[in-house]
Enzyme design. Structure first.
Site, PDB file in Angstrom:
ATOM      1  N   SER A 141       0.839  -1.202   0.000  1.00 56.26           N
ATOM      2  CA  SER A 141       0.000   0.000   0.000  1.00 56.26           C
ATOM      3  C   SER A 141       0.866   1.241   0.000  1.00 56.26           C
ATOM      4  CB  SER A 141      -0.895   0.001   1.245  1.00 56.26           C
ATOM      5  OG  SER A 141      -1.527   1.260   1.434  1.00 56.26           O
ATOM      6  N   TYR A 156      -2.446  -0.231  10.166  1.00 56.99           N
ATOM      7  CA  TYR A 156      -2.382  -0.667   8.773  1.00 56.99           C
ATOM      8  C   TYR A 156      -1.110  -0.153   8.110  1.00 56.99           C
ATOM      9  CZ  TYR A 156      -3.802  -1.363   3.915  1.00 56.99           C
ATOM     10  OH  TYR A 156      -3.863  -1.752   2.598  1.00 56.99           O
TER      11      TYR A 156
END
Length: 245
Positions: A141, A156
């Site tokens: 990501s 995250y």
């Protein structure tokens, strides 16, 4: 694109990016090893596509369960003889910064998003080493290359920074074996995964959704990695949702 007789193991395969990857590779002739914690989701995916039982093997388990991961990989190798591609997709996301991320959210995020990748790679790589060939593609990501917004995706972001480190370390270790390890660094993707953000940032408009990446865009990039020249190693590909603004 032909993937005839290739064997692809995909984690988080029951929906979203994992399901799109499964469909794309199956269309190219690959045999599938589909892992997810959602047994019903896997069964539904297989039924929807009508994949023959001799072309697909499913396993419903938690990617943080080392014994279950090892057993599922062993079953796949026994069934198909090898694993050519490992696509690590399984993941979770919780909204929160340091003041509202509890210990369980933190552990669960790192366990699934990072340790799950490690455990599955650890189980698969010996077989790729023996074969002298293979690909591992880890879904990462943009939040693994920059700081999360304050008060937002702390756990995250940290997990994806870990994925980037894991990918680079595995790539160096596996290079002498003839195995390539890559990461796909993803911007905003229009899958059900984004629903985790709606209670915190509000719903997305149709226009906003149209500017996000799709799961099929991610499949396109993954296929490009898997079909690259033997001379080339696409170590990291960043997919930018460039129309977002």
């Amino acid at each position: 694109m032909s993937f005839t007789d290739k064997v692809a193991l995909i984690t988080g395969a029951d929906g979203g990016i994992g399901a799109a990857l499964a469909a794309r590779l199956a269309d190219g002739g690959a045999r599938l090893v589909l892992h997810s914690a959602d047994a019903d989701g896997l069964a539904k995916l297989v039924a929807e596509h009508g994949w023959a039982a001799d072309r697909v093997l499913t396993s419903a388990h938690d990617v943080t369960d080392a014994a279950a991961v090892d057993a599922a990989v062993a079953d796949a190798v026994e069934r198909f003889g090898r694993i050519d591609y490992l696509l690590n997709v399984a993941g979770v996301a919780y909204f929160g910064g340091i003041l509202n991320t509890d210990a369980e959210m933190w552990r669960r995020t790192l366990d699934i998003n990072l340790t799950g990748y490690f455990l599955t790679a650890r189980a698969v790589l010996p077989h790729m080493k023996e074969a002298g060939d293979g690909f591992v593609v880890n879904m990462s990501s943009i939040w693994g290359r920059r700081a999360a917004a304050p008060g937002a995706m702390l756990a995250y972001s940290v997990s994806k920074w870990g994925v980037e480190g894991l990918t680079k370390s595995l790539a160096a270790e596996a290079r002498p074996w003839g195995v390539r390890v890559s990461s796909l660094v993803l911007d905003k993707v229009d899958t059900a995964f984004r629903n985790n953000m709606i209670p915190h940032v509000g719903d997305f408009t149709p226009e906003q959704l149209g500017r996000m990446l799709s799961a099929e865009d991610v499949a396109d990039a993954t296929v490009a990695v898997l079909t690259s020249s033997r001379r080339a190693h696409a170590a990291t590909i960043e997919l930018d949702a460039w129309q977002w603004g």
